[in-house]
Write an enzyme that holds these catalytic residues in place. Structure first.
Site, PDB file in Angstrom:
ATOM      1  N   ARG A  52       0.842  -1.211   0.000  1.00 49.74           N
ATOM      2  CA  ARG A  52       0.000   0.000   0.000  1.00 49.74           C
ATOM      3  C   ARG A  52       0.874   1.256   0.000  1.00 49.74           C
ATOM      4  O   ARG A  52       0.446   2.345  -0.396  1.00 49.74           O
ATOM      5  CB  ARG A  52      -0.964  -0.019   1.191  1.00 49.74           C
ATOM      6  CG  ARG A  52      -1.811   1.221   1.326  1.00 49.74           C
ATOM      7  CD  ARG A  52      -3.189   0.969   1.920  1.00 49.74           C
ATOM      8  NE  ARG A  52      -3.212   0.132   3.097  1.00 49.74           N
ATOM      9  CZ  ARG A  52      -2.788   0.500   4.311  1.00 49.74           C
ATOM     10  NH1 ARG A  52      -2.294   1.703   4.498  1.00 49.74           N
ATOM     11  NH2 ARG A  52      -2.863  -0.328   5.331  1.00 49.74           N
ATOM     12  N   TYR A 105     -13.072  18.952 -16.146  1.00 47.81           N
ATOM     13  CA  TYR A 105     -13.659  17.619 -16.124  1.00 47.81           C
ATOM     14  C   TYR A 105     -14.743  17.561 -15.046  1.00 47.81           C
ATOM     15  O   TYR A 105     -14.494  17.876 -13.881  1.00 47.81           O
ATOM     16  CB  TYR A 105     -12.565  16.562 -15.890  1.00 47.81           C
ATOM     17  CG  TYR A 105     -13.140  15.217 -15.592  1.00 47.81           C
ATOM     18  CD1 TYR A 105     -13.996  14.596 -16.496  1.00 47.81           C
ATOM     19  CD2 TYR A 105     -12.882  14.581 -14.389  1.00 47.81           C
ATOM     20  CE1 TYR A 105     -14.557  13.371 -16.213  1.00 47.81           C
ATOM     21  CE2 TYR A 105     -13.437  13.350 -14.099  1.00 47.81           C
ATOM     22  CZ  TYR A 105     -14.283  12.750 -15.012  1.00 47.81           C
ATOM     23  OH  TYR A 105     -14.855  11.544 -14.713  1.00 47.81           O
ATOM     24  N   ASP A 178      -4.121  19.831 -14.505  1.00 51.25           N
ATOM     25  CA  ASP A 178      -4.587  18.537 -15.002  1.00 51.25           C
ATOM     26  C   ASP A 178      -4.118  18.431 -16.457  1.00 51.25           C
ATOM     27  O   ASP A 178      -4.643  19.105 -17.339  1.00 51.25           O
ATOM     28  CB  ASP A 178      -6.121  18.452 -14.889  1.00 51.25           C
ATOM     29  CG  ASP A 178      -6.647  17.068 -15.274  1.00 51.25           C
ATOM     30  OD1 ASP A 178      -5.983  16.380 -16.096  1.00 51.25           O
ATOM     31  OD2 ASP A 178      -7.720  16.675 -14.780  1.00 51.25           O
ATOM     32  N   LYS A 203      -6.500   7.543 -19.483  1.00 47.67           N
ATOM     33  CA  LYS A 203      -6.721   8.097 -20.833  1.00 47.67           C
ATOM     34  C   LYS A 203      -5.488   7.829 -21.704  1.00 47.67           C
ATOM     35  O   LYS A 203      -5.139   6.695 -21.911  1.00 47.67           O
ATOM     36  CB  LYS A 203      -7.053   9.585 -20.732  1.00 47.67           C
ATOM     37  CG  LYS A 203      -8.055   9.927 -19.632  1.00 47.67           C
ATOM     38  CD  LYS A 203      -9.383   9.241 -19.786  1.00 47.67           C
ATOM     39  CE  LYS A 203     -10.308   9.625 -18.647  1.00 47.67           C
ATOM     40  NZ  LYS A 203     -11.447   8.744 -18.492  1.00 47.67           N
TER      41      LYS A 203
HETATM   42  C1  LIG Z   1      -9.301  15.620 -17.602  1.00 49.88           C
HETATM   43  C2  LIG Z   1      -9.655  14.502 -16.678  1.00 49.88           C
HETATM   44  N1  LIG Z   1      -9.167  14.496 -15.417  1.00 49.88           N
HETATM   45  C3  LIG Z   1      -9.473  13.512 -14.552  1.00 49.88           C
HETATM   46  C4  LIG Z   1     -10.311  12.473 -14.893  1.00 49.88           C
HETATM   47  C5  LIG Z   1     -10.642  11.395 -13.887  1.00 49.88           C
HETATM   48  O1  LIG Z   1      -9.933  10.234 -14.189  1.00 49.88           O
HETATM   49  P1  LIG Z   1     -10.413   8.732 -13.846  1.00 49.88           P
HETATM   50  O2  LIG Z   1     -11.617   8.431 -14.648  1.00 49.88           O
HETATM   51  O3  LIG Z   1      -9.188   7.926 -14.200  1.00 49.88           O
HETATM   52  O4  LIG Z   1     -10.695   8.692 -12.372  1.00 49.88           O
HETATM   53  C6  LIG Z   1     -10.834  12.417 -16.192  1.00 49.88           C
HETATM   54  C7  LIG Z   1     -11.740  11.317 -16.575  1.00 49.88           C
HETATM   55  O5  LIG Z   1     -12.446  11.380 -17.570  1.00 49.88           O
HETATM   56  C8  LIG Z   1     -10.506  13.458 -17.106  1.00 49.88           C
HETATM   57  O6  LIG Z   1     -10.994  13.469 -18.357  1.00 49.88           O
END
Ligand SMILES: Cc1ncc(COP(=O)(O)O)c(C=O)c1O
Length: 388
Positions: A52, A105, A178, A203
């Site tokens: 962990r 997001y 991000d 992604k």
């Molecule tokens: C720009 C962005 N940040 C964060 C996330 C969250 O990621 P996860 O689905 O791997 O938890 C996403 C998911 O679509 C995203 O498009």
């Protein structure tokens, strides 16, 4: 042997070029062990106690991603992009004021709406593409974090990272970016002054739609970084070793996939521009996009694989296009090898600010002509439907 520096692209393709020290194998091994042997004197041979906290397979993926983001940064993998993003917010303290991109997001916005209050965070949404708005929203001494997504979901707005970081730093505010959509192939936020970088590795980094993972990277190994790492360990937000292994494999083709998706997205966007069924094609690679000049400066080698279209006929026309596509897959998520199309407003639900007439496209690595022909046929058939 003499060390010869190589580019990030080569590092990615060779998975850092490290052979497995035990077997000499060029493909990495997966270490599934949850625990590590303790020596009679109570010590641990390599300092690892329990998975962990530490896992060699995760560490290898972390080293690779850190090398791609550059700047000597530190990296911690998480079980999902949301686990990574929320670890940053959870490392803040009650009463901290946080500025967040208004366009971002949906999952991050939803989490903030549901949990930031109980966490004691004072969250304010602002248009981070508008530097005057960011400057006006910063509360000196109280604002602790500026959270930026660029290009931002699903309108693909662009924030000037260097200028935003300069503004924030002048007021002692940490900046987290991000970087899921741009990936380090196109933008390396640390080069523009960012303090933290966050990814949904689900992604582009993995890129094959078969891993849920995330990552936080930090320019410095400071106490805030230690709080994020401590959160991961104590909240149990580590990914599994198999996911970390798949992620390493995915990252080996990251440059090829991102460059191909970016080239095709530009061709798709340029081809759709001016289509009579559309009111807008939202893509930062188009010269008329309001963030184009900044994107051209801070994105290197392409504008990414994500774009959105808005339909003259509103939600009815959007649904008709969804009905008619054959090559594009109707699905959520983004950044995989196959092209996806989605009505974001429906996915996000009633609190979504996304317009009803918008379809989000994630461009994959298929033959560009097939994608363009599929969209052209769907738009053609879609516009013949009566507007609902
Ligand atoms: C720009 C962005 N940040 C964060 C996330 C969250 O990621 P996860 O689905 O791997 O938890 C996403 C998911 O679509 C995203 O498009």
């Amino acid at each position: 042997m003499e060390h010869r520096p190589v580019s990030a692209e080569t590092l990615a393709a060779q998975g850092l070029g490290e052979a497995d020290p035990l077997s000499g194998g060029l493909a990495p091994v997966i270490n599934l062990s949850t625990n590590y042997e303790q020596q009679p004197d109570g010590s641990y041979r390599q300092g690892r106690v329990y998975t962990r906290a530490d896992n060699p397979t995760s560490e290898q993926a972390e080293r690779l991603l850190a090398a791609l983001e550059g700047g000597g940064c530190a990296c911690a993998l998480f079980g999902s992009g949301m686990a990574a993003a929320t670890a940053v917010f959870q490392a803040l303290l009650p009463g901290d004021h946080v500025l967040v991109s208004r366009v971002l997001y949906w999952g991050v916005r939803k989490w903030l709406a549901e949990f930031a209050l109980s966490w004691g965070l004072d969250v304010e949404f602002t248009d981070t593409a508008d530097l005057a708005a960011v400057s006006a929203a910063i509360r000196p001494g109280r604002t602790r974090l500026l959270w930026v997504e660029t290009p931002a979901n699903p309108m693909w707005e662009i924030t000037d990272l260097a200028a935003a970081c300069q503004l924030a730093h002048a007021a002692g505010v940490r900046v987290a970016v991000d970087n899921t959509v741009a990936t380090p192939v196109l933008t390396r936020p640390f080069e523009h002054g960012a303090d933290l970088v966050v990814h949904s590795a689900t992604k582009y980094l993995n890129g094959h739609g078969d891993v849920l993972a995330g990552a936080v990277l930090s320019a410095r190994r400071d106490p805030f970084w230690e709080r994020i790492r401590s959160w991961r360990r104590n909240a149990g937000a580590m990914p599994g070793p198999f996911e970390a292994w798949l992620l390493q494999r995915g990252m080996r083709t990251l440059f090829l996939r991102v460059h191909r998706a970016s080239q095709t997205a530009l061709a798709v966007a340029a081809g759709l521009r001016g289509h009579p069924a559309l009111t807008a094609v939202l893509y930062p690679g188009l010269p008329e996009h309001p963030g184009h000049q900044i994107a051209a400066r801070q994105m290197d080698g392409g504008f990414g694989g994500m774009l959105s279209i808005r339909l003259v006929g509103g939600v009815g026309a959007a649904q008709a296009v969804l009905d008619e596509v054959r090559v594009f897959k109707r699905a959520t998520s983004l950044g995989g090898v196959e092209s996806l199309i989605e009505h974001r407003r429906s996915s996000e639900g009633p609190s979504s600010p996304v317009p009803y007439d918008l379809l989000r496209l994630s461009i994959g690595i298929e033959a560009p002509a097939d994608l363009i022909a599929d969209l052209a046929a769907a738009l053609d058939a879609g516009t013949k439907e009566p507007v609902r």
